[in-house]
Design an enzyme around this catalytic site. Structure first.
Site, PDB file in Angstrom:
ATOM      1  N   ILE A 171       5.154 -48.293  50.528  1.00 64.39           N
ATOM      2  CA  ILE A 171       4.035 -47.884  50.332  1.00 64.39           C
ATOM      3  C   ILE A 171       3.508 -49.034  51.958  1.00 64.39           C
ATOM      4  CG2 ILE A 171       3.418 -47.134  48.388  1.00 64.39           C
ATOM      5  CD1 ILE A 171       1.512 -49.514  48.111  1.00 64.39           C
ATOM      6  N   ASP A 172       2.178 -48.270  52.675  1.00 61.81           N
ATOM      7  CA  ASP A 172       2.281 -49.452  53.750  1.00 61.81           C
ATOM      8  C   ASP A 172       1.827 -50.803  53.178  1.00 61.81           C
ATOM      9  OD1 ASP A 172       2.387 -46.838  55.045  1.00 61.81           O
ATOM     10  OD2 ASP A 172       0.301 -46.193  55.450  1.00 61.81           O
ATOM     11  N   LYS A 173       1.647 -51.422  54.772  1.00 66.50           N
ATOM     12  CA  LYS A 173       1.624 -51.991  53.970  1.00 66.50           C
ATOM     13  C   LYS A 173      -0.278 -52.751  53.503  1.00 66.50           C
ATOM     14  CE  LYS A 173       0.313 -56.468  56.742  1.00 66.50           C
ATOM     15  NZ  LYS A 173       0.468 -57.070  58.561  1.00 66.50           N
TER      16      LYS A 173
END
Length: 344
Positions: A171-173
């Protein structure tokens, strides 16, 4: 460790005469950075000194070590400066990162983890399927940090001994939430196939600008460059484009904000963020696809207002399993303030 990780340099200890113990609570008012809050309490203290305190692990917010000078603090947050720091930047950073990770399930085949916002899942090369590129980051990834955490659990519970956790998805940072790691080859192959076939149940909570009053489904083809260097989408397939399908369900609205559930039918890079921006309801706190109008008169969120809430899949044991993750405190407190301000 990944070959593109960078070594961390030690920073000399802070002279104790520069820092005295201090604890204070943020008063009512707009969100400000933790560095600015400290300078307000200690007039005359330079930015460089405050940054040094942060990087050496002298600063705590709500009893958690903080290194990021840009972290926003809100009314009611407690900030403490301690003369005894954690030492090097590496030690302070790693301790902070470890304290934010929560293992909510572990068995022979899988590990279910809650990732805090601001942490890269895995250091990877620039590719079509990237979610984040580590680039010049000096912080360890979730993939690196999860290994010692699992070893510690297994040491106390030998019956859980199995393989090292292996990354399956990302998942995105700047997104918080739930992920699954595989501990056996059987689990890895099974989960990879389920993600490829889009049979994994994934739900996100998002806070967006504007009012969404009915369920919506967005179906488009994501492209790597919409003309300004940012990812975008097209109604029709293009060269190297990928089909993306997202289902949105409003669950609460107030003022010019809506809290929604996002169900992913596909899992493309920045899929939710792009689809929301395309629909005219940009995700609050999104520095890439957001819009200035989205924040007019709205208390800015502490970070990207997106949380991976749940994950459901077929376990290698043959049973369907489902895991949930509560909304983190930073977003929860921000939403409480928004509700109060708009109920007056």
């Amino acid at each position: 460790m990944p070959s593109n990780s960078k070594s961390l340099q030690s920073i000399p200890p802070t002279p104790t005469h520069e820092l005295k113990p201090l604890r204070f609570t943020i008063d009512a008012g707009p969100a400000i950075t933790v560095a600015a809050a400290i300078r307000e309490q200690l007039p005359g203290t330079s930015w460089s000194v405050v940054r040094r305190w942060l990087t050496q692990g002298h600063v705590y917010v709500n009893d958690q070590i903080v290194n990021d000078e840009a972290l926003r603090v809100l009314h009611g947050d407690n900030i403490e400066l301690k003369t005894q720091g954690t030492g090097s930047r590496k030690a302070a950073t790693q301790r902070t990162q470890l304290s934010g990770i929560k293992i909510i399930h572990i068995d022979e085949h899988i590990v279910i983890v809650e990732k805090p916002a601001g942490m890269v899942t895995q250091a990877i090369a620039n590719s079509e399927e990237e979610f984040d590129v580590l680039e010049a980051s000096n912080t360890p990834t979730l993939e690196e940090l999860i290994i010692p955490l699992v070893k510690k659990i297994v040491a106390a519970h030998p019956e859980l001994k199995s393989g090292a956790p292996r990354q399956v998805h990302r998942i995105d940072k700047d997104t918080s939430g739930i992920l699954v790691f595989a501990r056996t080859g059987k689990a890895y192959d099974s989960l990879k196939l389920q993600f490829f076939e889009h049979t994994i149940d994934r739900e996100y909570l998002a806070v967006v600008a504007g009012r969404i009053q009915r369920n919506e489904t967005i179906r488009s083809y994501l492209i790597r460059d919409r003309g300004d260097g940012k990812r975008g989408s097209s109604a029709r397939p293009q060269a190297h484009s990928k089909l993306a399908i997202t289902h949105f369900e409003p669950i609460e609205s107030f003022s010019r904000i809506t809290i929604i559930r996002c169900h992913l039918e596909t899992g493309r890079t920045h899929q939710i963020r792009i689809h929301l921006a395309d629909s005219g309801h940009p995700l609050l706190g999104d520095p890439i696809y957001g819009s200035e109008y989205a924040y007019s008169g709205i208390l800015p969120p502490p970070r990207l207002a997106l949380h991976a809430r749940s994950l459901g899949f077929l376990h290698p044991n043959g049973k369907r399993v489902y895991f949930e993750s509560d909304l983190p405190e930073d977003l929860s407190k921000w939403l409480d303030r928004l509700r109060k301000s708009h109920s007056r």
